[in-house]
Each structure stands twice: as structure tokens, then as C-alpha cells.
Design a protein around this motif. Structure first.
Motif, PDB file in Angstrom:
ATOM      1  N   GLY A  80       0.795  -1.215   0.000  1.00  0.00           N
ATOM      2  CA  GLY A  80       0.000   0.000   0.000  1.00  0.00           C
ATOM      3  C   GLY A  80       0.825   1.260   0.000  1.00  0.00           C
ATOM      4  O   GLY A  80       1.827   1.378  -0.697  1.00  0.00           O
ATOM      5  N   THR A  81       0.398   2.225   0.831  1.00  0.00           N
ATOM      6  CA  THR A  81       1.077   3.516   0.867  1.00  0.00           C
ATOM      7  C   THR A  81       2.460   3.412   1.480  1.00  0.00           C
ATOM      8  O   THR A  81       3.285   4.299   1.305  1.00  0.00           O
ATOM      9  N   ALA A  82       2.711   2.306   2.188  1.00  0.00           N
ATOM     10  CA  ALA A  82       4.029   2.139   2.798  1.00  0.00           C
ATOM     11  C   ALA A  82       5.037   1.548   1.832  1.00  0.00           C
ATOM     12  O   ALA A  82       6.203   1.427   2.152  1.00  0.00           O
ATOM     13  N   SER A  83       4.573   1.170   0.646  1.00  0.00           N
ATOM     14  CA  SER A  83       5.472   0.527  -0.304  1.00  0.00           C
ATOM     15  C   SER A  83       6.642   1.443  -0.636  1.00  0.00           C
ATOM     16  O   SER A  83       6.460   2.609  -0.957  1.00  0.00           O
ATOM     17  N   GLY A  84       7.842   0.902  -0.555  1.00  0.00           N
ATOM     18  CA  GLY A  84       9.042   1.678  -0.853  1.00  0.00           C
ATOM     19  C   GLY A  84       9.623   2.362   0.369  1.00  0.00           C
ATOM     20  O   GLY A  84      10.674   2.952   0.296  1.00  0.00           O
ATOM     21  N   SER A  85       8.951   2.281   1.522  1.00  0.00           N
ATOM     22  CA  SER A  85       9.488   2.839   2.752  1.00  0.00           C
ATOM     23  C   SER A  85       9.909   1.698   3.663  1.00  0.00           C
ATOM     24  O   SER A  85       9.717   0.529   3.363  1.00  0.00           O
ATOM     25  N   PHE A  86      10.474   2.049   4.804  1.00  0.00           N
ATOM     26  CA  PHE A  86      10.971   1.036   5.720  1.00  0.00           C
ATOM     27  C   PHE A  86       9.993   0.827   6.866  1.00  0.00           C
ATOM     28  O   PHE A  86       9.190   1.708   7.203  1.00  0.00           O
ATOM     29  N   GLY A  87      10.082  -0.350   7.446  1.00  0.00           N
ATOM     30  CA  GLY A  87       9.236  -0.670   8.577  1.00  0.00           C
ATOM     31  C   GLY A  87      10.010  -1.436   9.625  1.00  0.00           C
ATOM     32  O   GLY A  87      11.087  -1.973   9.369  1.00  0.00           O
ATOM     33  N   VAL A  88       9.459  -1.475  10.851  1.00  0.00           N
ATOM     34  CA  VAL A  88      10.043  -2.195  11.968  1.00  0.00           C
ATOM     35  C   VAL A  88       9.089  -3.311  12.367  1.00  0.00           C
ATOM     36  O   VAL A  88       7.903  -3.079  12.570  1.00  0.00           O
ATOM     37  N   TRP A  89       9.622  -4.520  12.464  1.00  0.00           N
ATOM     38  CA  TRP A  89       8.856  -5.679  12.903  1.00  0.00           C
ATOM     39  C   TRP A  89       9.417  -6.191  14.223  1.00  0.00           C
ATOM     40  O   TRP A  89      10.635  -6.160  14.448  1.00  0.00           O
ATOM     41  N   ALA A  90       8.545  -6.684  15.089  1.00  0.00           N
ATOM     42  CA  ALA A  90       8.949  -7.449  16.271  1.00  0.00           C
ATOM     43  C   ALA A  90       8.364  -8.842  16.110  1.00  0.00           C
ATOM     44  O   ALA A  90       7.147  -9.004  15.950  1.00  0.00           O
ATOM     45  N   VAL A  91       9.232  -9.851  16.108  1.00  0.00           N
ATOM     46  CA  VAL A  91       8.825 -11.222  15.827  1.00  0.00           C
ATOM     47  C   VAL A  91       9.140 -12.100  17.024  1.00  0.00           C
ATOM     48  O   VAL A  91      10.277 -12.101  17.526  1.00  0.00           O
ATOM     49  N   GLY A  92       8.154 -12.854  17.494  1.00  0.00           N
ATOM     50  CA  GLY A  92       8.349 -13.774  18.600  1.00  0.00           C
ATOM     51  C   GLY A  92       9.120 -15.003  18.151  1.00  0.00           C
ATOM     52  O   GLY A  92       8.605 -15.807  17.377  1.00  0.00           O
ATOM     53  N   LEU A  93      10.343 -15.147  18.615  1.00  0.00           N
ATOM     54  CA  LEU A  93      11.164 -16.276  18.182  1.00  0.00           C
ATOM     55  C   LEU A  93      10.695 -17.583  18.805  1.00  0.00           C
ATOM     56  O   LEU A  93      10.929 -18.659  18.256  1.00  0.00           O
ATOM     57  N   ASP A  94      10.039 -17.509  19.957  1.00  0.00           N
ATOM     58  CA  ASP A  94       9.504 -18.710  20.594  1.00  0.00           C
ATOM     59  C   ASP A  94       8.113 -19.059  20.061  1.00  0.00           C
ATOM     60  O   ASP A  94       7.783 -20.234  19.909  1.00  0.00           O
ATOM     61  N   THR A  95       7.330 -18.038  19.774  1.00  0.00           N
ATOM     62  CA  THR A  95       5.950 -18.266  19.329  1.00  0.00           C
ATOM     63  C   THR A  95       5.821 -18.364  17.815  1.00  0.00           C
ATOM     64  O   THR A  95       4.854 -18.928  17.312  1.00  0.00           O
TER      65      THR A  95
END
Length: 756
Positions: A525-540
Motif C-alpha cells: 500500500g502507501t508504505a510501499s518503498g518505505s521502511f518498517g520495523v517488525w517485532a517477531v516472537g522467536l519462541d511463538t
């Protein structure tokens, strides 16, 4: 993961083509990568011209001319095959965007940048003319602005000074607004013609237009030959020089060496310090965003025949180096297609524009030697410090852009595979890229795309399937983390980034409480081409949150308490809470951010170091005079418990001091001068690490030092990689050793913490 079945990439010689960079009358330029991870710009002749014998001769002459030129401010040829069915030429990548595009987007360059531009172009001409070649097409579109200076590209119509013409009769011989008068009327040329073009190019950078105006080519050429240039926008300090360079009589123009002297840069002998911070911040931000884009997006190559009329990957392009968009943020299409001579993929760390100057000692951070007089006499020489022995050094098949020591293994992260090297330097295991068209998020330069948690190495994976350069919104993008045991490379597990499609990991920022925080380019969407931050549960295995970034993250920290993540962009600091919401943000000149105990520590471009509460952003303490971190961002370190912070300071004698600060109060525990770098070494910012009771420092001269973390006294040194360009080295410490990687030679090495 479901299998994706991406097509095999198109190859030219030893290079896999990974995306189109630009197009011109002779052909297209592609991003190319060798099997060893080397990144180049590959110029491929158009299919219809490849069968024209006369054109083949012209291309052969272009390659011959380009091969003769090699210098710091050019893009030298590294490989070519002029006899192939489709002739091609590969040149070294340049980290930069075209001068034409940058002025179009951001406006004229400031005076200091103009002086640097003038000197850099003159130095490039010294290399060109020293090879007995005349460029003949020096113009803003053929100048790339890079963090290490301007670079001259494209020798398509160059000619040798011995009179060997490298163009065919009737072909275009230059660009009208930047031709010399003698070139405009078809007279024989000398190197002075390039000096005229240099001045026209600098005048464009100063005012955003040619000094001879716009309009039809014939009208412009008439003014070039018969009228005086409009230099009203050129700063007064440069105007006399530019006017001399634009003299109608080539014998009245200064030579490149005189141009350099006039620009007051000839006597500076420290290239890295000289060019650090030369670009205006908006331009430097675009360069960093461009290289982060290439890092985040390992673009599959076109799968239709090169140069074919129906090839969707060859649609558009236009003039090389001119972005198609003038918005505040370059789009994915702009960043990929508007590269001109190419760019090196780098991620993480602080941009070199922030390395502007060194701080001064303050009363609060006064050298421990000052009571004895201070100065050079109190600085240790380091001659009596023991030389460490390498534990091992090996040459690998692929360039490792990150090394991670743990559990008796050094994990070496490369684009195609990860190898585990034991304490004797033997390869104990190898993890290949999994099937399905994805690749490890590694490039050809140092970058942090992997991290440790619970005895496992977690490495970024990414891909774009069926990606079309003519329509960047077409195609499936996926980003994931692959993990396995560090001890034996077994028990692989995969966790995908969800909530928004990522387009290849840019950085693995760290793990806190089982959540891995990563940065990737967004593809939705509108975020295409920009950067984002993800938090991913390594256990879950679940994505805890996704938050669009407010710019391009260049440095980051994972606080131990009170927040999810803090990151810095070129002009802003942003704190995210544990749910990914923005807790606070502030316009700031911060160049680096790190975690220190319960605080986050920020360093700005002037060397001010401050501690803030991650929840509120409230400043707890601040000291002045720290050395700005290197472009890798590893300029400050803390002990294991987060109670002591280590940093470098600039001492009054021009050398450096190592200091330990109390994290809670900012008070200095100790501060001591350290041995000086070799004379003439480039200033590359602070690079330090803490592990195993040592504070490691990588000097600007490539020397490695280990200091006692309790008092700052040197324990050992290692000079085996002295004189190496430290910006091209990856390093990491822990598990009883310091590990080093030199991607340019695919070399990895380790030193034991005790130096033995």
C-alpha cells in the motif's frame, strides 16, 4: 514455507543480473553479482547493435579507453567481454546518485560542497588525462555524488589523446550545454576541453542550470562559442576559477592540478576525513536510502531475453542517473532505476555524512594525564605492547559480511550460505540457502542481518518473486528469519514476517524478551518503498507488531526496560513501546543510538553523548567531546551488566582517549590516552567493542587494540591487517575471542581474547 519456484536469474559472464540500473543509446546497465558476492554495474549492449560490426568496434574502443582510467573518483572496469554474442562491460560500483538528479530534487549545492565537488572532479580528470584519455562528455548526469566524493562515469564517447577517435562518424559527440567551444565547432580536442566541461558542471551545481542557458541545441552551442557564461549563482570564492576554466581559448584554462590547489584541498592527506560529511544531509540521506534499498531488496533479474522489445524489465529507464520522481522519498522504482553508475549495498550503522569533526575535551571528561601536563608527551607509543597471534585465518568461497562467535563456533554469514568455523579454523558445518527462491539477507559489505538468541542463530531471508521493474507493484515479496543451532547448524526453523509484506531484511537489530526486532523495506500500500520495523516472537513464531518507520533507520537500540525499540534516522529519533506504538519522537542530529542499562545512549554529529529514558525520552545526563561513531555505528559499548559505558574522546593533542563512564550518572570512572594511529591514517570514526573484560578498538590505520576494561591499559595489539580500509571490515567479539571478516577478499580470522 511454500515453494515459490522463482526463475533462475539471467547471467552475463560470471555475473547474475539482479535488476536494471539505467539505460542509454548503447544499451542497458544492470546490477550484477558474482558467485563470490562481488557487486558490479554491468553495461550490456543492445541486442540490435550487438550484430553491427561497426558498433562492436566502437564498443571495443570504449572498453579499451575505460580500462586505461583508474582513480579514486572514477568507476574503473573490472571485467568485460567484447567478443561475446552480446558484448558487455562490468565496472566497479559507486555509492552515489547523479549530480543532475540531486540538484533537480534538492536544489543547488552549498558553497563548501561546491568546493569539494570542484576538487573531486579535477582529481578525476587527473586520472583520466593521466591515462591519455579525454572524457568529452563530462556533465551533471555523468557525475555521481557519493559519501566519499564525486565520481566521473561513462566513457562512451571518450577518445585517446593520441587522436584515436572512439566514436563513429555522425554519432553524438557530447551534450550541448557542457561542450567546450572547440568541441562545439568540431575542432581537435585537448584535455583542456574537459576542464571547460568541469566548470559548466560546477556552475550547474551552483545554480541548477547551465551557465549558457537552455533551449535548442544549436542555440546553446552558439552561446557556448560566442557569449559569456552566466555565473551569477556561483559563489564569489569560486567565481574567478570557474570563469578561467570557461575561457574560450583552451590555452588560457588552468589544468586540473591548479584547480585542486585553488579549491584549497590539495594539501589534505587524509581522504576519509576530508570527504566525511561533504554532502548536504538531504542528499546524503538519499544515498543511504538507496544503498539500504539494494540491501533490503535482492531483486531477481529479468527472465526474458535482454534487450528484447517485449522485455518488461527494459521499459522506461530514461537518462541514466535521473530519478523518475521528485518526491520527498525516492520510490522503489526511482531508487532502482535511477542509480546511474550503480551503488554499493550497505545496511545498518551511521552514514558517513555524520562524521563531521571531532569533539574537544571538557572538564567533565578531562584526560587522566592532564594533571601531569597532558599533551603528546603523555600519550603511550604502544611500542611495548605485545603483538597478538592469530588463532586462525581462512579464505572462504563466499564473502562473509557478518561474523558471530558463540558456543565455540564463529558463524560466518554470506549471501549464499552460512558456515560455522570452530576454534581451530576448520569448517564444522554449512547451512545453504533453503529452496524456494529466497536468499540470505547479506550483501558484499559489512552488515548485521543475523543475531543470537537461546543458542540459535537467527538470519534474515528475503525474496521478490516475479518482480517487474516496469511495474514495481507486481510480484510477491517475502521476508523471514531462519534459525538453527550455532553449535552444529542443525534443527532449522523458519518464522515469517507478517502484518505487512517485507522485501528483504535490512537489519537484525536485536532480541529482548524473546522478541527479535528487525528492519525491512515494506511492500504494501502507501508504505510501499518505505521502511518498517517488525517485532517477531522467536519462541511463538508470531509477529508481535509492525510499525512503518519515520524515515530510514540507520542506528538502533533495544532497551532492557521501558520500551520496545529506539531507532535513529538522518534527522529524527523514534521510540517504540512494547506494542509497536510510537512512544516519543524528536527532531535530532543524532548519529548513533545504543542500549546502556535502563537507558538509551545517543551520540550526535558534534560528539555530544547523552542518556535518555526510553519511555519518555527525558534526558538524564549529557557530556560533550565523544568521537562520532563510524558508519557501522559501533562507536560506543557497554559491559555485560550495562553499568559501564565505553567511548572514545578526542584529546587536546589530536589523538584519542578511551573513557569509561558510569551509566547511571554519566560520571567518568577513568579516562586515558591511547596509542596514536599511524601518521596519515584516515579518520573513520570510533569503532569499539566490549567482550570478555576487553575493550577492543579498531584504529583508522587498521590496527586492532585490546584494552583492559578496568583501567584502559593496552593488553595486546594486532597489526596483521594494518593499512586495511576499516570501513570494509566486519567484526564481533565474545565467547573468548575477537572475530574479523574482510568481505573484499572473503577472508575471516579470529584472535583469542588473551591475544595468545
Amino acid at each position: 514455507m511454500k515453494p515459490l519456484g522463482a526463475a533462475d536469474p539471467v547471467r552475463i559472464g560470471p555475473y547474475a543480473l539482479a535488476g536494471k540500473l539505467g539505460a542509454g543509446g548503447m544499451g542497458e546497465v544492470y546490477l550484477g553479482r558474482s558467485s563470490g558476492g562481488r557487486t558490479v554495474a554491468v553495461k550490456v549492449v543492445r541486442a540490435d547493435l550487438a550484430h553491427d560490426p561497426a558498433f562492436r568496434v566502437r564498443f571495443q574502443r570504449e572498453v579499451k579507453a575505460a580500462r586505461r582510467v583508474s582513480g579514486a573518483f572514477t568507476a574503473p572496469v573490472v571485467d568485460a567481454d567484447t567478443e561475446a554474442e552480446v558484448p558487455w562491460m562490468a565496472t566497479r560500483f559507486v555509492v552515489g546518485l547523479s549530480l543532475h538528479a540531486c540538484v533537480e530534487k534538492h536544489g543547488p549545492l552549498p558553497e563548501d560542497a561546491l568546493r569539494m565537488l570542484t576538487a573531486g572532479l579535477a582529481e578525476a580528470l587527473l586520472s583520466v588525462h593521466g591515462a591519455e584519455v579525454i572524457h568529452r562528455d563530462l556533465k551533471p548526469a555523468n557525475v555521481l555524488l557519493a559519501l566519499d566524493g564525486p565520481h566521473v562515469i561513462d566513457f562512451g564517447i571518450a577518445r585517446a589523446t593520441d587522436g584515436t577517435v572512439l566514436t563513429s562518424t555522425g554519432s553524438v559527440i557530447g551534450s550541448a550545454p557542457y561542450m567546450s567551444p572547440e568541441q562545439a565547432v568540431g575542432e581537435s580536442l585537448t584535455p583542456a576541453s574537459d576542464v571547460f566541461s568541469l566548470a559548466s558542471t560546477v556552475a550547474f551545481a551552483a545554480g541548477g542550470a547551465s551557465p549558457f542557458g537552455d533551449g535548442a541545441g544549436a542555440a546553446v552551442l552558439f552561446r557556448v562559442v560566442h557569449t559569456e557564461p552566466d555565473l551569477g549563482f556561483v559563489p564569489e570564492s569560486l567565481r574567478p576559477l570557474i570563469r578561467r576554466c570557461l575561457a574560450k581559448n583552451p590555452r588560457e584554462r588552468p589544468g586540473p592540478r591548479e584547480v585542486i590547489t585553488y579549491a584549497e584541498l590539495a594539501e589534505r592527506n587524509r581522504p576519509a576525513q576530508r570527504w566525511a560529511g561533504w554532502l548536504p544531509e538531504p542528499v546524503a540521506a538519499d544515498v543511504l536510502e538507496l544503498r539500504a534499498t539494494l540491501t533490503a531488496l535482492p531483486t531477481p533479474a529479468p527472465t526474458t531475453p535482454l534487450g528484447g522489445p517485449d522485455d518488461p524489465a527494459l521499459v522506461g529507464g530514461g537518462e541514466a542517473g535521473v530519478p523518475a520522481s521528485h518526491g520527498s522519498r525516492p520510490s522503489r522504482r526511482t531508487l532502482i532505476l535511477g542509480l546511474g553508475g550503480g551503488a554499493v549495498a550497505l545496511a545498518g550503522g551511521v552514514g558517513a555524512w555524520a562524521l563531521s569533526g571531532k569533539g574537544e575535551d571538557t572538564d567533565r571528561t578531562k584526560d587522566s594525564s592532564s594533571s601531569k601536563g597532558g599533551g603528546a608527551s603523555s600519550r603511550p607509543s604502544g611500542d611495548d605492547v605485545q603483538e597478538a597471534d592469530l588463532a586462525w585465518q581462512v579464505r572462504q568461497q563466499m564473502a562473509s559480511t557478518q561474523v558471530v562467535p558463540a558456543d565455540g563456533i564463529t558463524a560466518c554469514v554470506a549471501m549464499g550460505q552460512i558456515t560455522g568455523v570452530d576454534r581451530s579454523g576448520n569448517t564444522k558445518w554449512t547451512v545453504k540457502v533453503p529452496e524456494g527462491g529466497m536468499t540470505f539477507a547479506a550483501g558484499s559489505t559489512p552488515m548485521a542481518t543475523a543475531g543470537l538468541y537461546d543458542g540459535r542463530l537467527h538470519v534474515g531471508l528475503g525474496m521478490m518473486a516475479d518482480f517487474s521493474l516496469s511495474d514495481p507493484e507486481v510480484g510477491e515479496s517475502r521476508t523471514a528469519l531462519l534459525s538453527f543451532r550455532v553449535s552444529d547448524g542443525k534443527d532449522p526453523r523458519t518464522v515469517e514476517l507478517t502484518k505487512a509484506p517485507g522485501m528483504g531484511l535490512s537489519a537484525f537489530c536485536g532480541v529482548r524478551d524473546g522478541l527479535a526486532h528487525v528492519v525491512s523495506m515494506s511492500g504494501q500500500g502507501t508504505a510501499s518503498g518505505s521502511f518498517g520495523v517488525w517485532a517477531v516472537g522467536l519462541d511463538t513464531g508470531r509477529t508481535a507488531f509492525y510499525e512503518p518507520a519515520q524515515g530510514t533507520p540507520v542506528s538502533w537500540a533495544i532497551p532492557s526496560t521501558g520500551g520496545g525499540m529506539v531507532y535513529a534516522t538522518v534527522d529524527r529519533v523514534v521510540a517504540l513501546d512494547t506494542k509497536g506504538a510510537v512512544a516519543w519522537s524528536a527532531k535530532d542530529g543524532t548519529t548513533s543510538v545504543a542500549s546502556a542499562g535502563r537507558f538509551v545512549v545517543l551520540v550526535d554529529s558534534k560528539g555530544a553523548l547523552s542518556a535518555r529514558e526510553p519511555k519518555s525520552g527525558r534526558e538524564v545526563w549529557k557530556v560533550e567531546g565523544a568521537v562520532v561513531p563510524s558508519l557501522r555505528g559501533d562507536g560506543i559499548a557497554t559491559d555485560t551488566e550495562g553499568k559501564v559505558l565505553y567511548a572514545l574522546w578526542t584529546a587536546k593533542d589530536g589523538g584519542f582517549s578511551l573513557a569509561a563512564l558510569d551509566v547511571a550518572s554519566g560520571e567518568v570512572r577513568w579516562k586515558t590516552p591511547i596509542p596514536a594511529d599511524a601518521k596519515g591514517s584516515p579518520y573513520a570514526g570510533a569503532r569499539i567493542l566490549y567482550a570478555d573484560g576487553n575493550v577492543y578498538r579498531m584504529g583508522g590505520d587498521g590496527m586492532i587494540w585490546a584494552f583492559n576494561a578496568a583501567n584502559g591499559k593496552p593488553r595486546w595489539k594486532y597489526s596483521g591487517w594494518k593499512s586495511t580500509d576499516t570501513s570494509g571490515l566486519a567484526w564481533s567479539a565474545g565467547d573468548g575471542r575477537l572475530c574479523l571478516s574482510k568481505p573484499s577478499t572473503s577472508t575471516v580470522a579470529a584472535l583469542n581474547a588473551n591475544g595468545a
